[in-house]
Design a protein around this motif. Sequence first.
Motif, PDB file in Angstrom:
ATOM      1  N   THR A 184       0.655  -1.167   0.024  1.00 46.75           N
ATOM      2  CA  THR A 184      -0.060   0.087  -0.111  1.00 46.75           C
ATOM      3  C   THR A 184       0.788   1.152   0.088  1.00 46.75           C
ATOM      4  O   THR A 184       0.236   2.514  -0.261  1.00 46.75           O
ATOM      5  CB  THR A 184      -0.974   0.042   1.218  1.00 46.75           C
ATOM      6  N   GLU A 185       2.102   1.151   0.189  1.00 49.70           N
ATOM      7  CA  GLU A 185       3.128   2.236   0.200  1.00 49.70           C
ATOM      8  C   GLU A 185       4.438   1.579  -0.008  1.00 49.70           C
ATOM      9  O   GLU A 185       4.837   0.607   0.531  1.00 49.70           O
ATOM     10  CB  GLU A 185       2.879   3.091   1.501  1.00 49.70           C
ATOM     11  N   PRO A 186       5.449   2.377  -0.610  1.00 51.28           N
ATOM     12  CA  PRO A 186       6.550   2.070  -0.877  1.00 51.28           C
ATOM     13  C   PRO A 186       7.503   1.474   0.284  1.00 51.28           C
ATOM     14  O   PRO A 186       7.400   2.037   1.590  1.00 51.28           O
ATOM     15  CB  PRO A 186       7.244   3.021  -1.685  1.00 51.28           C
ATOM     16  N   ARG A 187       8.308   0.763   0.286  1.00 50.92           N
ATOM     17  CA  ARG A 187       9.375   0.436   1.375  1.00 50.92           C
ATOM     18  C   ARG A 187      10.552   0.999   0.947  1.00 50.92           C
ATOM     19  O   ARG A 187      11.151   0.795  -0.260  1.00 50.92           O
ATOM     20  CB  ARG A 187       9.485  -1.137   1.279  1.00 50.92           C
ATOM     21  N   VAL A 188      11.074   1.766   1.788  1.00 48.19           N
ATOM     22  CA  VAL A 188      12.190   2.514   1.714  1.00 48.19           C
ATOM     23  C   VAL A 188      13.449   1.688   1.941  1.00 48.19           C
ATOM     24  O   VAL A 188      13.564   1.313   3.126  1.00 48.19           O
ATOM     25  CB  VAL A 188      12.319   3.948   2.279  1.00 48.19           C
ATOM     26  N   TYR A 189      14.762   1.713   1.373  1.00 42.62           N
ATOM     27  CA  TYR A 189      15.717   1.229   1.521  1.00 42.62           C
ATOM     28  C   TYR A 189      16.890   1.973   1.556  1.00 42.62           C
ATOM     29  O   TYR A 189      17.184   2.740   0.470  1.00 42.62           O
ATOM     30  CB  TYR A 189      16.109   0.005   0.253  1.00 42.62           C
ATOM     31  N   ILE A 190      17.860   2.158   2.469  1.00 43.74           N
ATOM     32  CA  ILE A 190      18.961   2.715   2.468  1.00 43.74           C
ATOM     33  C   ILE A 190      20.041   1.692   2.176  1.00 43.74           C
ATOM     34  O   ILE A 190      20.061   0.725   2.682  1.00 43.74           O
ATOM     35  CB  ILE A 190      19.376   3.387   4.126  1.00 43.74           C
ATOM     36  N   ARG A 191      20.774   2.224   1.270  1.00 46.93           N
ATOM     37  CA  ARG A 191      21.987   1.348   0.605  1.00 46.93           C
ATOM     38  C   ARG A 191      23.166   1.397   1.500  1.00 46.93           C
ATOM     39  O   ARG A 191      23.806   2.480   1.754  1.00 46.93           O
ATOM     40  CB  ARG A 191      22.289   1.976  -0.804  1.00 46.93           C
ATOM     41  N   ALA A 192      23.594   0.351   1.952  1.00 52.82           N
ATOM     42  CA  ALA A 192      24.903   0.052   2.506  1.00 52.82           C
ATOM     43  C   ALA A 192      25.873  -0.790   1.468  1.00 52.82           C
ATOM     44  O   ALA A 192      25.308  -2.040   1.118  1.00 52.82           O
ATOM     45  CB  ALA A 192      24.828  -0.715   3.748  1.00 52.82           C
ATOM     46  N   PHE A 193      26.951  -0.328   1.052  1.00 47.78           N
ATOM     47  CA  PHE A 193      27.874  -1.063   0.205  1.00 47.78           C
ATOM     48  C   PHE A 193      28.986  -1.617   0.971  1.00 47.78           C
ATOM     49  O   PHE A 193      29.405  -0.966   1.913  1.00 47.78           O
ATOM     50  CB  PHE A 193      28.452  -0.164  -0.521  1.00 47.78           C
ATOM     51  N   VAL A 194      29.289  -3.057   0.570  1.00 48.10           N
ATOM     52  CA  VAL A 194      30.287  -3.981   1.650  1.00 48.10           C
ATOM     53  C   VAL A 194      31.028  -4.713   0.584  1.00 48.10           C
ATOM     54  O   VAL A 194      30.682  -4.955  -0.628  1.00 48.10           O
ATOM     55  CB  VAL A 194      29.707  -4.926   2.601  1.00 48.10           C
ATOM     56  N   GLN A 195      32.297  -4.823   1.027  1.00 48.59           N
ATOM     57  CA  GLN A 195      33.359  -5.500   0.229  1.00 48.59           C
ATOM     58  C   GLN A 195      33.191  -6.975   0.210  1.00 48.59           C
ATOM     59  O   GLN A 195      32.295  -7.681   0.959  1.00 48.59           O
ATOM     60  CB  GLN A 195      34.771  -5.234   0.918  1.00 48.59           C
ATOM     61  N   PRO A 196      33.637  -7.516  -0.890  1.00 42.35           N
ATOM     62  CA  PRO A 196      33.348  -9.163  -1.212  1.00 42.35           C
ATOM     63  C   PRO A 196      33.785  -9.970  -0.016  1.00 42.35           C
ATOM     64  O   PRO A 196      34.747  -9.536   0.473  1.00 42.35           O
ATOM     65  CB  PRO A 196      34.136  -9.443  -2.297  1.00 42.35           C
ATOM     66  N   GLY A 197      33.003 -11.002   0.507  1.00 42.79           N
ATOM     67  CA  GLY A 197      33.273 -11.685   1.437  1.00 42.79           C
ATOM     68  C   GLY A 197      32.864 -11.246   2.980  1.00 42.79           C
ATOM     69  O   GLY A 197      32.951 -11.789   3.879  1.00 42.79           O
ATOM     70  N   THR A 198      32.210 -10.018   2.646  1.00 40.84           N
ATOM     71  CA  THR A 198      31.625  -9.399   4.014  1.00 40.84           C
ATOM     72  C   THR A 198      30.041  -9.375   4.298  1.00 40.84           C
ATOM     73  O   THR A 198      29.677  -8.741   5.484  1.00 40.84           O
ATOM     74  CB  THR A 198      32.226  -7.930   4.221  1.00 40.84           C
ATOM     75  N   LEU A 199      29.438  -9.942   3.572  1.00 35.78           N
ATOM     76  CA  LEU A 199      27.868  -9.811   3.221  1.00 35.78           C
ATOM     77  C   LEU A 199      27.486 -10.569   4.740  1.00 35.78           C
ATOM     78  O   LEU A 199      26.514  -9.679   5.322  1.00 35.78           O
ATOM     79  CB  LEU A 199      27.377 -10.744   2.481  1.00 35.78           C
ATOM     80  N   ASP A 200      27.881 -11.560   5.069  1.00 38.08           N
ATOM     81  CA  ASP A 200      27.353 -12.065   6.418  1.00 38.08           C
ATOM     82  C   ASP A 200      27.447 -11.378   7.687  1.00 38.08           C
ATOM     83  O   ASP A 200      26.646 -11.295   8.527  1.00 38.08           O
ATOM     84  CB  ASP A 200      27.959 -13.804   6.484  1.00 38.08           C
ATOM     85  N   ASP A 201      28.793 -10.948   7.672  1.00 41.58           N
ATOM     86  CA  ASP A 201      29.218 -10.004   8.730  1.00 41.58           C
ATOM     87  C   ASP A 201      28.156  -8.655   8.723  1.00 41.58           C
ATOM     88  O   ASP A 201      27.674  -8.275   9.719  1.00 41.58           O
ATOM     89  CB  ASP A 201      30.498  -9.493   8.899  1.00 41.58           C
ATOM     90  N   ALA A 202      27.950  -7.978   7.304  1.00 33.84           N
ATOM     91  CA  ALA A 202      27.127  -6.984   7.388  1.00 33.84           C
ATOM     92  C   ALA A 202      25.459  -7.350   7.942  1.00 33.84           C
ATOM     93  O   ALA A 202      24.869  -6.591   8.446  1.00 33.84           O
ATOM     94  CB  ALA A 202      27.163  -6.358   6.002  1.00 33.84           C
ATOM     95  N   ILE A 203      25.041  -8.552   7.414  1.00 36.26           N
ATOM     96  CA  ILE A 203      23.809  -8.931   7.667  1.00 36.26           C
ATOM     97  C   ILE A 203      23.762  -9.063   9.311  1.00 36.26           C
ATOM     98  O   ILE A 203      22.718  -8.605   9.932  1.00 36.26           O
ATOM     99  CB  ILE A 203      23.556 -10.344   6.978  1.00 36.26           C
TER     100      ILE A 203
END
Length: 137
Positions: free
Chosen positions: A14-33
């Motif tokens: 019913t309304e947009p969901r807003v996402y703030i972008r966070a950029f992370v280096q390869p191999g660090t996605l799990d840590d960022a999550i």
Amino acid sequence: MTLWRRDTDSSDRTEPRVYIRAFVQPGTLDDAIGFYERLLGVEADLRTPYPEKGLSLATVGAFLIIEGDDETTRPFRATHGTLLVDDVAGYLERLAAEGAVITDPPIDVPTGVGFTARHPDGTVVEYVHHRPQPHER
């Protein structure tokens, strides 16, 4: 990594969901999550590879985490944010009527379809409509 997400279709939003972008280096996605899950007290609700662009993506609460090296993320850093919407067609029409410039026309993305627009004030926003993929039906 395969596409995983809690909500496969944004058509009923019913309304947009807003996402703030966070950029992370390869191999660090799990840590960022993990960081954003602990910070916000919510679990990740999307995780997907985007091999066509050399990226991996995840969402946790209001954050879209984009994993990739400096070269692959460079084209995405000029975009100020992402809106998860119910239908990109309606937004294309409204944006054109308001004088926005479509900088990247609609394309299929791993989660559905998306495009990018520059608003009259210079803000650059990606609009994405999630749709179920064949393995999610």
